[in-house]
Design a protein around this motif. Structure first.
Motif, mmCIF file in Angstrom:
data_model
loop_
_atom_site.group_PDB
_atom_site.id
_atom_site.type_symbol
_atom_site.label_atom_id
_atom_site.label_comp_id
_atom_site.label_asym_id
_atom_site.label_seq_id
_atom_site.Cartn_x
_atom_site.Cartn_y
_atom_site.Cartn_z
ATOM 1 N N HIS A 33 67.931 -29.816 -73.682
ATOM 2 C CA HIS A 33 67.100 -30.713 -74.484
ATOM 3 C C HIS A 33 66.977 -30.082 -75.859
ATOM 4 O O HIS A 33 66.683 -28.891 -75.966
ATOM 5 N N VAL A 34 67.219 -30.882 -76.887
ATOM 6 C CA VAL A 34 67.289 -30.331 -78.243
ATOM 7 C C VAL A 34 66.096 -30.797 -79.068
ATOM 8 O O VAL A 34 65.805 -31.992 -79.140
ATOM 9 N N LEU A 35 65.416 -29.814 -79.688
ATOM 10 C CA LEU A 35 64.405 -30.130 -80.696
ATOM 11 C C LEU A 35 65.079 -29.936 -82.046
ATOM 12 O O LEU A 35 65.351 -28.802 -82.452
ATOM 13 N N LEU A 36 65.417 -31.048 -82.686
ATOM 14 C CA LEU A 36 66.107 -31.015 -83.970
ATOM 15 C C LEU A 36 65.041 -30.953 -85.061
ATOM 16 O O LEU A 36 64.151 -31.813 -85.105
ATOM 17 N N LEU A 37 65.107 -29.927 -85.910
ATOM 18 C CA LEU A 37 64.017 -29.662 -86.853
ATOM 19 C C LEU A 37 64.430 -29.968 -88.293
ATOM 20 O O LEU A 37 65.363 -29.360 -88.814
ATOM 21 N N ASP A 38 63.738 -30.898 -88.914
ATOM 22 C CA ASP A 38 63.896 -31.138 -90.353
ATOM 23 C C ASP A 38 62.613 -31.786 -90.847
ATOM 24 O O ASP A 38 62.250 -32.872 -90.374
ATOM 25 N N PRO A 39 61.914 -31.152 -91.793
ATOM 26 C CA PRO A 39 60.627 -31.719 -92.208
ATOM 27 C C PRO A 39 60.741 -33.053 -92.944
ATOM 28 O O PRO A 39 59.775 -33.807 -92.981
ATOM 29 N N MET A 40 61.914 -33.345 -93.533
ATOM 30 C CA MET A 40 62.042 -34.551 -94.354
ATOM 31 C C MET A 40 63.000 -35.549 -93.710
ATOM 32 O O MET A 40 64.158 -35.218 -93.445
ATOM 33 N N LEU A 41 62.528 -36.751 -93.456
ATOM 34 C CA LEU A 41 63.413 -37.836 -93.004
ATOM 35 C C LEU A 41 63.249 -38.952 -94.026
ATOM 36 O O LEU A 41 62.312 -39.739 -93.949
ATOM 37 N N ALA A 42 64.152 -38.972 -95.015
ATOM 38 C CA ALA A 42 64.034 -39.922 -96.128
ATOM 39 C C ALA A 42 65.022 -41.073 -95.924
ATOM 40 O O ALA A 42 64.716 -42.038 -95.225
ATOM 41 N N THR A 43 66.234 -40.955 -96.467
ATOM 42 C CA THR A 43 67.218 -42.033 -96.263
ATOM 43 C C THR A 43 67.785 -41.988 -94.842
ATOM 44 O O THR A 43 68.293 -42.981 -94.339
ATOM 45 N N GLY A 44 67.730 -40.822 -94.227
ATOM 46 C CA GLY A 44 68.256 -40.672 -92.864
ATOM 47 C C GLY A 44 69.669 -40.114 -92.825
ATOM 48 O O GLY A 44 70.181 -39.809 -91.747
ATOM 49 N N GLY A 45 70.322 -39.954 -93.993
ATOM 50 C CA GLY A 45 71.722 -39.521 -94.001
ATOM 51 C C GLY A 45 71.934 -38.173 -93.317
ATOM 52 O O GLY A 45 72.842 -38.026 -92.477
ATOM 53 N N THR A 46 71.105 -37.205 -93.636
ATOM 54 C CA THR A 46 71.271 -35.873 -93.049
ATOM 55 C C THR A 46 70.971 -35.900 -91.555
ATOM 56 O O THR A 46 71.690 -35.307 -90.741
ATOM 57 N N ALA A 47 69.907 -36.603 -91.192
ATOM 58 C CA ALA A 47 69.537 -36.674 -89.769
ATOM 59 C C ALA A 47 70.665 -37.310 -88.961
ATOM 60 O O ALA A 47 71.038 -36.818 -87.886
ATOM 61 N N LEU A 48 71.243 -38.393 -89.495
ATOM 62 C CA LEU A 48 72.323 -39.066 -88.766
ATOM 63 C C LEU A 48 73.521 -38.133 -88.595
ATOM 64 O O LEU A 48 74.129 -38.087 -87.521
ATOM 65 N N ALA A 49 73.838 -37.387 -89.649
ATOM 66 C CA ALA A 49 74.985 -36.472 -89.551
ATOM 67 C C ALA A 49 74.714 -35.377 -88.519
ATOM 68 O O ALA A 49 75.605 -34.998 -87.754
ATOM 69 N N ALA A 50 73.480 -34.880 -88.485
ATOM 70 C CA ALA A 50 73.145 -33.812 -87.522
ATOM 71 C C ALA A 50 73.163 -34.351 -86.088
ATOM 72 O O ALA A 50 73.668 -33.690 -85.164
ATOM 73 N N ILE A 51 72.637 -35.548 -85.896
ATOM 74 C CA ILE A 51 72.622 -36.125 -84.546
ATOM 75 C C ILE A 51 74.061 -36.390 -84.083
ATOM 76 O O ILE A 51 74.403 -36.190 -82.918
ATOM 77 N N GLU B 158 71.550 -38.889 -76.249
ATOM 78 C CA GLU B 158 70.510 -39.273 -77.220
ATOM 79 C C GLU B 158 69.125 -38.999 -76.676
ATOM 80 O O GLU B 158 68.227 -38.550 -77.391
ATOM 81 N N GLU B 159 68.947 -39.290 -75.393
ATOM 82 C CA GLU B 159 67.635 -39.175 -74.765
ATOM 83 C C GLU B 159 67.160 -37.732 -74.666
ATOM 84 O O GLU B 159 65.998 -37.466 -74.353
ATOM 85 N N HIS B 160 68.076 -36.780 -74.914
ATOM 86 C CA HIS B 160 67.710 -35.361 -74.864
ATOM 87 C C HIS B 160 67.450 -34.789 -76.259
ATOM 88 O O HIS B 160 67.350 -33.574 -76.410
ATOM 89 N N ILE B 161 67.356 -35.682 -77.257
ATOM 90 C CA ILE B 161 67.135 -35.207 -78.631
ATOM 91 C C ILE B 161 65.763 -35.673 -79.112
ATOM 92 O O ILE B 161 65.457 -36.866 -79.110
ATOM 93 N N VAL B 162 64.931 -34.712 -79.516
ATOM 94 C CA VAL B 162 63.647 -35.028 -80.158
ATOM 95 C C VAL B 162 63.739 -34.506 -81.594
ATOM 96 O O VAL B 162 63.957 -33.310 -81.810
ATOM 97 N N PHE B 163 63.609 -35.418 -82.531
ATOM 98 C CA PHE B 163 63.685 -35.053 -83.943
ATOM 99 C C PHE B 163 62.270 -34.724 -84.413
ATOM 100 O O PHE B 163 61.396 -35.590 -84.416
ATOM 101 N N VAL B 164 62.049 -33.460 -84.770
ATOM 102 C CA VAL B 164 60.704 -33.025 -85.165
ATOM 103 C C VAL B 164 60.645 -33.022 -86.689
ATOM 104 O O VAL B 164 61.403 -32.306 -87.348
ATOM 105 N N ASN B 165 59.741 -33.826 -87.230
ATOM 106 C CA ASN B 165 59.785 -34.167 -88.649
ATOM 107 C C ASN B 165 58.374 -34.156 -89.243
ATOM 108 O O ASN B 165 57.426 -34.593 -88.601
ATOM 109 N N PHE B 166 58.253 -33.675 -90.462
ATOM 110 C CA PHE B 166 56.946 -33.561 -91.123
ATOM 111 C C PHE B 166 56.507 -34.902 -91.690
ATOM 112 O O PHE B 166 55.431 -35.399 -91.360
ATOM 113 N N ILE B 167 57.310 -35.464 -92.587
ATOM 114 C CA ILE B 167 56.998 -36.812 -93.085
ATOM 115 C C ILE B 167 58.264 -37.655 -93.162
ATOM 116 O O ILE B 167 59.370 -37.152 -93.330
#
Ligand code: URA
Length: 236
Positions: free
Chosen positions: A150-168, A178-187
Motif C-alpha cells: 500500500h503506497v502513501l504518495l506524498l506531495d503537499p501541492m495538487l494543483a493542475t494534477g500533472g505531477t500527481a498523474l505522472a507519479a501515479i 489504484e486502490e492501494h494508493i493514498v495520495f497525501v496532500n496539503f492543499i
C-alpha cells in the motif's frame, strides 16, 4: 453518487462523475476545525517566518498522515493484557511504502517516519519541462515488491494534477493497484481533484484544504505560494 448526464454516441445516455462524486468517493478532507484553521493561518501568512512555516506545516502534515493511515487495511492481532486477558486487537498491514515526490513531498517524509518507524521510503522525481510545461520523470527508487504494498504518495501541492498523474502512472506501471494508493496532500483545488480522480477513480486523496481556483500562473488561490521554496528556504 452525483453524476452529470453526457451525450451518448449510441443513443443511451451515459453519466460522468462530477466533482461532488469525487469529493464523496475519493477525497478525505480533514475536519475543518478551528485548530486546523489557526494552523493554516500561520502557513498562509506571506510574512510567516520560515521556522513558523515549517513548524505549523509539520503539525498539519502529522494530522494528514494520521488520517491517511486510517484508510489503510488492518489485520486482526490479539494480545494478552497484563491481567492475563485477551485483547482482540488490530495491527497495520505490514506492506506499506511512503513515496515522496521530490522535492516538496520530502517535507512530509519525517512525519510519516515518526508515525511508522521503519517504513519503506521510495522516491520519485518529476519536474515540469519549462518549455513544454509537461511533467518529465527523472528518477525513481522504489522497493522491488512495490506492487504488493500500500503506497502513501506524498506531495503537499495538487494543483493542475500533472505531477500527481505522472507519479501515479509510474506506480501503476509497476503493478500497484489504484486502490492501494493514498495520495497525501496539503492543499488542492477542484481542477487537481478532478484530474486525478477522472483518470484513476480508485485512488484516494487525503487533504487539509480545497482552494477556490488556480490563477493564471497555476498557483492555488488563496493558496500558500510555493510550498517547496517556503519549506526549504529557497524563496527569494
Ligand atoms: N505548487 C506550489 O508550490 N504552489 C501552488 O499554489 C501550486 C503549485
Amino acid at each position: 453518487m452525483t453524476t452529470a448526464t453526457t451525450t451518448a454516441t449510441a443513443g443511451a445516455p451515459t453519466t460522468a462523475p462530477t466533482l461532488a462524486t469525487y469529493l464523496d468517493r475519493n477525497v478525505h478532507l480533514l475536519p475543518q476545525t478551528d485548530q486546523l484553521r489557526a494552523l493554516h493561518t500561520v502557513v498562509r501568512d506571506r510574512n510567516a517566518r520560515r521556522e513558523d512555516f515549517v513548524f505549523h506545516a509539520g503539525r498539519i502534515i502529522r494530522l494528514l498522515t494520521e488520517a491517511a493511515l486510517d484508510l489503510l487495511p488492518f489485520e486482526p492481532y490479539d494480545v494478552t493484557t497484563p491481567v492475563g486477558s485477551t485483547y482482540r486487537g488490530l495491527r497495520f498491514t505490514r506492506k506499506l511504502c511512503g513515496v515522496p515526490i521530490i522535492r516538496a513531498g520530502e517535507s512530509m517524509e519525517a512525519e510519516l517516519r515518526a508515525v511508522v518507524p521503519g517504513i519503506r521510503i521510495g522516491k520519485i522525481l518529476i519536474q515540469r519541462d519549462k518549455t513544454t510545461k509537461q511533467p518529465h520523470l527523472y528518477y525513481t527508487a522504489l522497493p522491488d515488491d512495490i506492487a504488493d504494498r500500500h503506497v502513501l504518495l506524498l506531495d503537499p501541492m495538487l494543483a493542475t494534477g500533472g505531477t500527481a498523474l505522472a507519479a501515479i502512472e509510474v506506480l501503476r506501471e509497476l503493478g500497484v493497484p489504484e486502490e492501494h494508493i493514498v495520495f497525501v496532500n496539503f492543499i488542492t483545488v477542484p481542477e487537481g481533484i478532478t484530474a486525478v480522480c477522472e483518470r484513476y477513480p480508485g485512488v484516494r486523496i487525503v487533504t487539509s484544504a480545497i482552494e477556490e481556483r488556480l490563477n493564471e500562473n497555476a498557483y492555488m488561490v488563496p493558496g500558500i505560494g510555493d510550498f517547496g521554496d517556503r519549506y526549504f528556504g529557497t524563496d527569494r
